[in-house]
Scaffold this motif. Structure first.
Motif, PDB file in Angstrom:
ATOM      1  N   GLY A  24      61.920  55.331  42.198  1.00 34.59           N
ATOM      2  CA  GLY A  24      62.682  56.423  42.451  1.00 34.59           C
ATOM      3  C   GLY A  24      64.239  56.123  42.873  1.00 34.59           C
ATOM      4  N   ARG A  25      64.857  57.088  42.806  1.00 31.63           N
ATOM      5  CA  ARG A  25      66.466  57.287  43.204  1.00 31.63           C
ATOM      6  C   ARG A  25      66.728  56.540  44.514  1.00 31.63           C
ATOM      7  N   ARG A  26      65.886  57.235  45.639  1.00 33.61           N
ATOM      8  CA  ARG A  26      66.193  57.046  46.974  1.00 33.61           C
ATOM      9  C   ARG A  26      65.442  55.543  47.225  1.00 33.61           C
ATOM     10  N   GLY A  27      64.667  55.112  46.530  1.00 28.65           N
ATOM     11  CA  GLY A  27      63.990  53.646  46.717  1.00 28.65           C
ATOM     12  C   GLY A  27      63.053  53.388  47.701  1.00 28.65           C
ATOM     13  N   ASP A  28      62.379  54.567  48.130  1.00 30.56           N
ATOM     14  CA  ASP A  28      61.316  54.383  48.972  1.00 30.56           C
ATOM     15  C   ASP A  28      60.105  54.785  48.417  1.00 30.56           C
ATOM     16  N   LEU A  29      60.071  55.041  47.081  1.00 27.10           N
ATOM     17  CA  LEU A  29      58.858  55.621  46.243  1.00 27.10           C
ATOM     18  C   LEU A  29      58.824  54.764  45.171  1.00 27.10           C
ATOM     19  N   ILE A  30      57.642  54.025  44.687  1.00 22.01           N
ATOM     20  CA  ILE A  30      57.212  53.650  43.635  1.00 22.01           C
ATOM     21  C   ILE A  30      56.021  54.087  42.954  1.00 22.01           C
ATOM     22  N   LYS A  31      56.003  54.267  41.546  1.00 16.68           N
ATOM     23  CA  LYS A  31      54.718  54.514  40.771  1.00 16.68           C
ATOM     24  C   LYS A  31      54.424  53.158  40.081  1.00 16.68           C
ATOM     25  N   ILE A  32      53.051  53.106  39.790  1.00 15.85           N
ATOM     26  CA  ILE A  32      52.485  52.275  39.141  1.00 15.85           C
ATOM     27  C   ILE A  32      51.642  52.454  37.945  1.00 15.85           C
ATOM     28  N   LEU A  33      51.758  52.425  36.861  1.00 16.19           N
ATOM     29  CA  LEU A  33      50.957  52.817  35.507  1.00 16.19           C
ATOM     30  C   LEU A  33      50.298  51.534  35.139  1.00 16.19           C
ATOM     31  N   TRP A  34      48.737  51.630  34.804  1.00 14.58           N
ATOM     32  CA  TRP A  34      48.063  50.442  34.413  1.00 14.58           C
ATOM     33  C   TRP A  34      46.889  50.968  33.529  1.00 14.58           C
ATOM     34  N   ALA A  35      46.867  50.739  32.233  1.00 13.92           N
ATOM     35  CA  ALA A  35      45.722  50.919  31.668  1.00 13.92           C
ATOM     36  C   ALA A  35      44.505  49.948  31.587  1.00 13.92           C
ATOM     37  N   THR A  36      43.248  50.494  31.965  1.00 12.46           N
ATOM     38  CA  THR A  36      42.114  49.661  31.842  1.00 12.46           C
ATOM     39  C   THR A  36      41.400  50.103  30.642  1.00 12.46           C
ATOM     40  N   GLY A  37      40.122  49.476  30.233  1.00 18.83           N
ATOM     41  CA  GLY A  37      39.664  49.626  29.008  1.00 18.83           C
ATOM     42  C   GLY A  37      38.977  51.262  28.871  1.00 18.83           C
ATOM     43  N   ASP A  38      38.814  51.947  30.257  1.00 15.62           N
ATOM     44  CA  ASP A  38      38.178  53.102  30.144  1.00 15.62           C
ATOM     45  C   ASP A  38      39.149  54.090  30.655  1.00 15.62           C
ATOM     46  N   GLY A  39      40.355  54.052  30.966  1.00 15.53           N
ATOM     47  CA  GLY A  39      41.215  54.887  31.521  1.00 15.53           C
ATOM     48  C   GLY A  39      42.656  54.403  31.901  1.00 15.53           C
ATOM     49  N   LEU A  40      43.263  55.265  32.309  1.00 18.38           N
ATOM     50  CA  LEU A  40      44.644  55.027  32.907  1.00 18.38           C
ATOM     51  C   LEU A  40      44.727  55.377  34.318  1.00 18.38           C
ATOM     52  N   TRP A  41      45.414  54.286  35.048  1.00 20.47           N
ATOM     53  CA  TRP A  41      45.716  54.441  36.495  1.00 20.47           C
ATOM     54  C   TRP A  41      46.970  55.039  36.905  1.00 20.47           C
ATOM     55  N   LEU A  42      47.248  55.754  37.746  1.00 20.61           N
ATOM     56  CA  LEU A  42      48.561  55.805  38.276  1.00 20.61           C
ATOM     57  C   LEU A  42      48.655  56.014  39.648  1.00 20.61           C
ATOM     58  N   ALA A  43      49.237  55.000  40.304  1.00 17.73           N
ATOM     59  CA  ALA A  43      49.194  54.608  41.801  1.00 17.73           C
ATOM     60  C   ALA A  43      50.658  55.306  42.301  1.00 17.73           C
ATOM     61  N   ALA A  44      50.676  55.520  43.393  1.00 10.50           N
ATOM     62  CA  ALA A  44      52.162  55.647  44.083  1.00 10.50           C
ATOM     63  C   ALA A  44      52.304  55.221  45.523  1.00 10.50           C
ATOM     64  N   LYS A  45      53.278  54.775  45.981  1.00  6.84           N
ATOM     65  CA  LYS A  45      53.275  54.207  47.180  1.00  6.84           C
ATOM     66  C   LYS A  45      54.889  54.452  47.813  1.00  6.84           C
ATOM     67  N   ARG A  46      54.716  55.167  48.970  1.00  7.21           N
ATOM     68  CA  ARG A  46      56.022  55.530  49.881  1.00  7.21           C
ATOM     69  C   ARG A  46      56.105  54.773  50.914  1.00  7.21           C
TER      70      ARG A  46
END
Length: 115
Positions: free
Chosen positions: A48-70
Motif C-alpha cells: 500500500g501507499r503508506r508502506g506498512d501493509l502488504i498483501k500476498i496472493l497465492w493460488a494453490t491447486g484447490d483455491g486462492l490464498w490472500l494474506a495480509a501483514k501490517r
C-alpha cells in the motif's frame, strides 16, 4: 510462513497498490500489470501507499490464498520503480515479512521487547 512448493516463483509488484483490493482486484492486477497468470501457483506481493501493509496472493491447486501483514513500526522495503515486477527468493520473502531490508538485511525498526 507456510512452506512453498519447489519451483514456486515469488513476484513483488513494484509501485503502489490500492489495499482495498481483494481476491478479484489483485488477480486482475496480476493479469494486466504483471502479465502473469494469477492461478499459476506463483506468489504475488503488493504494498500500500503508506508502506506498512502488504498483501500476498497465492493460488494453490484447490483455491486462492490472500494474506495480509501490517507492521506496527517501520515500513516494508519496496523497489523505487512505478511499475513492473521483481523476483524474490524465499529467503528474501522471509526477510521482507519480518520487516528486514531484503536488499541489505537490516531491520527497518527494532522489535519491541516482549518481556
Amino acid at each position: 510462513m507456510i512452506g512453498l512448493p519447489a519451483g514456486t516463483r515469488i513476484w513483488m509488484a513494484a509501485g503502489v497498490t490500492d489495499m482495498r483490493c481483494g481476491f478479484q482486484g489483485l488477480a486482475a492486477k496480476v493479469q494486466t500489470a504483471l502479465q502473469e497468470n494469477p492461478l499459476g501457483g506463483h506468489v504475488f506481493i503488493f504494498r500500500g501507499r503508506r508502506g506498512d501493509l502488504i498483501k500476498i496472493l497465492w493460488a494453490t491447486g484447490d483455491g486462492l490464498w490472500l494474506a495480509a501483514k501490517r507492521l506496527e513500526r517501520g515500513r516494508f522495503v519496496w523497489p523505487q520503480a512505478d511499475s513492473g515486477k521483481i523476483h524474490l527468493t524465499q529467503a528474501q520473502l522471509s526477510m521482507l515479512l519480518e520487516g528486514i531490508d531484503w536488499r541489505q538485511p537490516q531491520r527497518t525498526a527494532e522489535p519491541l521487547s516482549m518481556l
